[in-house]
Design a protein around this motif. Structure first.
Motif, mmCIF file in Angstrom:
data_model
loop_
_atom_site.group_PDB
_atom_site.id
_atom_site.type_symbol
_atom_site.label_atom_id
_atom_site.label_comp_id
_atom_site.label_asym_id
_atom_site.label_seq_id
_atom_site.Cartn_x
_atom_site.Cartn_y
_atom_site.Cartn_z
ATOM 1 N N PHE A 75 -7.625 14.853 24.269
ATOM 2 C CA PHE A 75 -6.983 14.309 25.548
ATOM 3 C C PHE A 75 -5.558 14.265 25.319
ATOM 4 C CE2 PHE A 75 -6.354 11.302 29.215
ATOM 5 C CZ PHE A 75 -6.191 12.478 30.096
ATOM 6 N N ARG A 76 -4.354 14.319 26.215
ATOM 7 C CA ARG A 76 -3.555 14.557 25.790
ATOM 8 C C ARG A 76 -2.808 13.039 26.800
ATOM 9 N NH1 ARG A 76 -3.802 15.594 20.629
ATOM 10 N NH2 ARG A 76 -3.404 17.461 20.544
ATOM 11 N N PRO A 77 -3.190 11.778 27.283
ATOM 12 C CA PRO A 77 -2.860 10.973 28.313
ATOM 13 C C PRO A 77 -1.620 11.334 28.469
ATOM 14 C CG PRO A 77 -4.001 9.913 26.803
ATOM 15 C CD PRO A 77 -3.230 10.849 25.975
ATOM 16 N N MET A 78 -0.461 11.653 30.167
ATOM 17 C CA MET A 78 0.993 10.958 29.905
ATOM 18 C C MET A 78 1.038 10.692 31.259
ATOM 19 S SD MET A 78 2.123 14.216 32.704
ATOM 20 C CE MET A 78 1.947 15.499 31.538
ATOM 21 N N VAL A 79 1.939 9.102 30.522
ATOM 22 C CA VAL A 79 2.787 8.497 31.212
ATOM 23 C C VAL A 79 3.708 9.030 32.607
ATOM 24 C CG1 VAL A 79 4.338 6.527 31.776
ATOM 25 C CG2 VAL A 79 2.580 6.432 29.680
ATOM 26 N N ASN A 81 -2.058 12.774 34.179
ATOM 27 C CA ASN A 81 -2.670 11.733 33.981
ATOM 28 C C ASN A 81 -2.877 10.416 33.576
ATOM 29 O OD1 ASN A 81 -2.916 10.656 37.471
ATOM 30 N ND2 ASN A 81 -4.572 12.540 37.138
ATOM 31 N N THR A 82 -3.615 9.324 33.007
ATOM 32 C CA THR A 82 -3.801 8.125 32.079
ATOM 33 C C THR A 82 -5.594 8.462 31.825
ATOM 34 O OG1 THR A 82 -3.447 6.282 32.987
ATOM 35 C CG2 THR A 82 -1.560 7.152 32.634
ATOM 36 N N ASN A 130 -5.262 1.995 30.341
ATOM 37 C CA ASN A 130 -5.391 3.047 29.495
ATOM 38 C C ASN A 130 -4.529 3.612 28.723
ATOM 39 O OD1 ASN A 130 -7.212 3.062 31.361
ATOM 40 N ND2 ASN A 130 -6.330 5.122 33.066
ATOM 41 N N ILE A 131 -3.243 3.753 28.660
ATOM 42 C CA ILE A 131 -2.442 4.099 27.304
ATOM 43 C C ILE A 131 -2.891 2.572 26.387
ATOM 44 C CG2 ILE A 131 -0.350 4.025 26.956
ATOM 45 C CD1 ILE A 131 -1.156 6.444 28.117
ATOM 46 N N ASN A 165 7.271 12.890 33.695
ATOM 47 C CA ASN A 165 7.187 15.032 33.751
ATOM 48 C C ASN A 165 7.997 15.435 35.175
ATOM 49 O OD1 ASN A 165 5.036 17.240 33.557
ATOM 50 N ND2 ASN A 165 6.049 16.695 35.840
ATOM 51 N N GLU A 166 9.571 15.790 34.441
ATOM 52 C CA GLU A 166 10.300 16.001 35.365
ATOM 53 C C GLU A 166 10.936 14.611 36.274
ATOM 54 O OE1 GLU A 166 9.509 19.218 37.616
ATOM 55 O OE2 GLU A 166 9.353 20.333 36.084
#
Length: 248
Positions: A51-55, A38-39, A68-69, A81-82
């Protein structure tokens, strides 16, 4: 030997249900960062690790998630992610990469992890298409997923991807795990991959799936779980937190 490459995949439900369990994570060992797909920042982390935020998908490209990003002080952002399993074409993802993600690098100094695709043929075909389309502005890290039972095949697969896409020259294995139902095989797979990735200089970080109370689906092996249903850690999680080199 000091090695800090292991990323903790801390499921978002842990923040809701067992946030205090993160206090038992050994952040003085090889765990280097935390991802929750999550972001938003898991407040229980309390800045004890990056922490590694993810789009993760297109939904994180607008609204509060995108805020957030944009406002994140974290240096590394993960992208998609996939996506091939979510119906996102490589062409569309490349357009988003140029329109939304590259400005994060140019204007905010962020380092970007490319899309992490499944290790099956469809995922690898998608990844090759995407990397071709962004060749002029490639990711800072190549995102990789791998699930299987053969540790040497996993090593060969990751090494082949690194050779196939030399730019970027660093890899983040953002999900990996054995899908064997045999506990001994799972521990042997995990130990062999950990020890190889720890000593491989072009692997920046890697994350074993996953720290969550319930098994995600029928594909994931219960023997590879890092958390028990009551929220306590499994033996495998305790080994990942502390053992370098790791023993089966």
């Amino acid at each position: 030997m000091v090695v800090n490459k292991r990323c903790l995949l801390w499921d978002w439900t842990n923040t809701r249900d067992v946030p205090g369990q993160i206090d038992k994570v050994d952040f003085k060992g090889p765990i280097s960062s935390v991802v929750n797909w999550n972001t938003w920042y898991p407040t229980e982390l309390k800045n004890r690790a990056p922490f590694r935020p993810m789009v993760r998908l297109e939904g994180q490209l607008s609204g509060g998630d995108w805020d957030n990003i944009q406002n994140s002080k974290e240096p590394i952002i993960l992208f998609f992610n996939e996506p091939e399993r979510a119906g996102i074409s490589a062409e569309h993802a490349a357009k988003i990469w140029h329109d939304k993600m590259l400005p994060l690098r140019k204007n905010k100094g962020k380092k970007l992890v490319g899309p992490s695709c499944a290790s099956d043929p469809a995922g690898q075909k998608w990844l090759a298409d995407f990397m071709h389309r962004v060749a002029g502005n490639p990711p800072d890290f190549l995102g990789v997923h791998y699930y299987g039972t053969d540790a040497q095949h996993a090593i060969d697969f990751i090494a082949d991807l690194h050779k196939k896409f030399p730019k970027p020259n660093k890899v983040m294995v953002t999900e990996i795990a054995s899908i064997s139902r045999d506990r001994k095989q799972v521990f042997e797979f995990t130990a062999k991959l950990c020890n190889w990735m720890d000593k491989t200089d072009w692997i920046f970080e890697y994350a074993f799936f996953g720290c969550m109370r319930q098994v995600a689906d029928g594909y994931v092996s219960p023997e590879a779980q890092l958390m028990k249903p009551d929220g306590s850690f499994t033996e495998l999680m305790n080994k990942l937190m502390r053992e370098v080199p790791m023993k089966p």
